[in-house]
Write a protein that holds these residues in place. Structure first.
Motif, short mmCIF file in Angstrom:
data_model
loop_
_atom_site.label_atom_id
_atom_site.label_comp_id
_atom_site.label_asym_id
_atom_site.label_seq_id
_atom_site.Cartn_x
_atom_site.Cartn_y
_atom_site.Cartn_z
N GLY A 1 0.79 -1.23 0.00
CA GLY A 1 0.00 0.00 0.00
C GLY A 1 0.82 1.28 0.00
N GLY A 2 1.90 1.30 0.75
CA GLY A 2 2.68 2.53 0.86
C GLY A 2 3.97 2.52 0.07
N LEU A 3 4.12 1.57 -0.85
CA LEU A 3 5.37 1.47 -1.59
C LEU A 3 5.39 2.41 -2.79
CD1 LEU A 3 5.99 -2.41 -1.68
CD2 LEU A 3 7.00 -0.72 -0.14
N ASP A 4 6.58 2.94 -3.08
CA ASP A 4 6.84 3.67 -4.31
C ASP A 4 7.34 2.63 -5.32
OD1 ASP A 4 8.07 5.05 -6.43
OD2 ASP A 4 8.57 6.76 -5.15
N ALA A 5 6.47 2.22 -6.22
CA ALA A 5 6.79 1.10 -7.11
C ALA A 5 8.06 1.35 -7.91
CB ALA A 5 5.62 0.83 -8.05
N GLN A 6 8.22 2.56 -8.44
CA GLN A 6 9.39 2.84 -9.27
C GLN A 6 10.67 2.76 -8.43
OE1 GLN A 6 9.17 6.47 -11.50
NE2 GLN A 6 11.28 6.36 -12.23
N ALA A 7 10.62 3.31 -7.21
CA ALA A 7 11.80 3.29 -6.34
C ALA A 7 12.16 1.86 -5.95
CB ALA A 7 11.55 4.14 -5.10
N VAL A 8 11.14 1.06 -5.66
CA VAL A 8 11.38 -0.33 -5.28
C VAL A 8 12.03 -1.10 -6.42
CG1 VAL A 8 10.26 -2.53 -4.75
CG2 VAL A 8 9.58 -0.45 -3.53
N ARG A 9 11.49 -0.96 -7.62
CA ARG A 9 12.03 -1.71 -8.75
C ARG A 9 13.43 -1.25 -9.11
NH1 ARG A 9 8.47 -5.13 -10.31
NH2 ARG A 9 6.21 -4.76 -10.14
N THR A 10 13.69 0.03 -8.96
CA THR A 10 15.05 0.54 -9.22
C THR A 10 16.04 -0.04 -8.22
OG1 THR A 10 14.20 2.60 -10.16
CG2 THR A 10 16.48 2.59 -9.36
N ALA A 11 15.65 -0.04 -6.93
CA ALA A 11 16.52 -0.59 -5.89
C ALA A 11 16.77 -2.08 -6.11
CB ALA A 11 15.90 -0.36 -4.52
N ALA A 12 15.73 -2.81 -6.51
CA ALA A 12 15.88 -4.25 -6.73
C ALA A 12 16.78 -4.53 -7.92
CB ALA A 12 14.51 -4.89 -6.93
N ASP B 1 20.05 -6.85 -2.16
CA ASP B 1 19.18 -6.13 -1.23
C ASP B 1 17.90 -6.96 -1.03
OD1 ASP B 1 17.40 -4.45 0.09
OD2 ASP B 1 18.02 -2.66 -1.00
N VAL B 2 17.88 -7.74 0.04
CA VAL B 2 16.77 -8.68 0.26
C VAL B 2 15.45 -7.94 0.43
CG1 VAL B 2 15.86 -10.45 1.82
CG2 VAL B 2 18.29 -10.42 1.24
N ARG B 3 15.46 -6.85 1.16
CA ARG B 3 14.22 -6.11 1.37
C ARG B 3 13.65 -5.63 0.04
NH1 ARG B 3 13.41 -0.63 5.09
NH2 ARG B 3 11.22 -0.26 4.51
N ALA B 4 14.52 -5.11 -0.83
CA ALA B 4 14.05 -4.63 -2.13
C ALA B 4 13.49 -5.78 -2.97
CB ALA B 4 15.18 -3.94 -2.88
N GLN B 5 14.12 -6.95 -2.90
CA GLN B 5 13.64 -8.09 -3.66
C GLN B 5 12.28 -8.56 -3.15
OE1 GLN B 5 15.20 -8.80 -6.39
NE2 GLN B 5 16.86 -7.40 -5.87
N LEU B 6 12.09 -8.54 -1.83
CA LEU B 6 10.80 -8.93 -1.27
C LEU B 6 9.71 -7.95 -1.69
CD1 LEU B 6 12.52 -10.92 0.39
CD2 LEU B 6 11.21 -10.26 2.42
#
Length: 324
Positions: free
Chosen positions: A238-249, A255-260
């Motif tokens: 719900g509170g995730l920034d999808a673009q930021a998450v996918r960039t980090a992954a 980065d386990v958290r980013a992959q999850l």
């Protein structure tokens, strides 16, 4: 065949582990506290020795290993040393009273599991602790050596992973069928409807609590189990920034958290196989707590999709190959 020891010293520095006597005392106290507080009900001694096949391996070994060490006895009917070792392991499982569970695997009927564990000859004994496989010994070892290995396993499980075992009903007769469980109160239509309404309103925390209220009384309620997994997933994204998450992954596969988080987004977006593949790969490249975290998240996503979905079946096979 002479027994071949496979030391667990590489798994944990046993010099840093507290004395076994202190560990056992703590475990006994934890089990007693759990029983007084209405925790997991005690099991019959007959439940300490189980036959396991490929279909039930995930449930009977991997999932169970998150609460108690599971010792695996690879055997076959034609194997004479197996007939010497198996009765000793079965007796010790009862004697250790819930500090480990013995899973017996017939290699003739379950050759895939034999291959995944890399078993070269039988009898072969492994353990699975918190989802991690540990080779113990091969061959019909002397009982004193088996006891020493089991003591070490129990100590590692308690001190390293916090697994204190399961409570055993000392008054139950081995082999006796347990009494039929008391039927839970119900129906749960009102609670389930409240959970659905909370989901529709975007109140994911409320939906989670409503589903948990059902599962307190009826732990096997499939609708509540599925709903809880879905509500927790939606709450996470719900509170995730999808673009930021996918960039980090993409920038840092370690980065386990980013992959999850990326896997959660994949699933919500309908990219089921991408989500599963990402987490299987994360399990493959990690170790220790990170590996267990990724594995547990993958199991949660399996719940969301459904155990019978062919994509889940395929991913379970991939996970087993990575783990073993």
């Amino acid at each position: 065949m002479q027994p071949r020891n496979m030391s667990m010293s590489g798994v944990v520095d046993l010099a840093a582990v507290k004395a076994a006597g202190e560990a056992k005392a703590k475990a006994e106290q934890a089990r007693a506290d759990a029983a007084r507080q209405g925790g997991t009900p005690a099991v019959s001694p007959s439940a300490l020795v189980i036959d396991v096949d490929e279909a039930g391996f995930e449930r009977d070994v991997l999932q169970r290993s998150t609460e108690v060490p599971v010792v695996i006895d690879f055997w076959a009917e034609w194997c004479q040393p197996c007939k010497q070792l198996s009765p000793v392991l079965e007796r010790l499982a009862t004697e250790y009273s819930g500090r480990f569970v013995l899973a017996k695997i017939d290699v003739d009927a379950n050759q895939l599991l034999m291959q995944q564990f890399g078993v070269q000859g039988i009898p072969a004994v492994f353990a699975v602790v918190a989802g991690q496989a540990l080779p113990l010994f091969q061959g019909a070892a002397p009982e004193a050596q088996i006891r020493q290995t089991l003591d070490q396993l129990v100590q590692v499980a308690e001190e390293r992973f916090g697994l204190t075992g399961i409570a055993v009903d000392g008054e139950a007769v081995p082999g006796e069928q347990p009494a039929a469980p008391v039927q839970p109160a119900g129906p749960y239509d009102a609670l389930l409807e409240a959970a659905v309404q909370a989901l529709d309103a975007g109140d994911f925390a409320g939906a989670v609590q409503a589903y948990k209220n059902v599962l307190v009384d009826d732990p096997t309620n499939s609708e509540a189990t599925l709903g809880l997994a879905q509500a927790e997933l939606l709450g996470r994204v719900g509170g995730l920034d999808a673009q930021a998450v996918r960039t980090a992954a993409a920038d840092d596969p370690s980065d386990v958290r980013a992959q999850l988080e990326a896997a959660d987004l994949d699933l919500v977006g309908g990219h089921v196989e991408d989500a599963f593949g990402r987490l299987v790969e994360t399990v493959r490249r990690t170790a220790g707590d990170d590996r267990n975290t990724a594995r547990l998240r993958l199991l949660e996503l399996f719940e969301v999709v459904g155990a019978d979905d062919p994509r889940v079946v395929k991913a379970r096979g991939a996970l087993a190959r990575v783990l073993f």
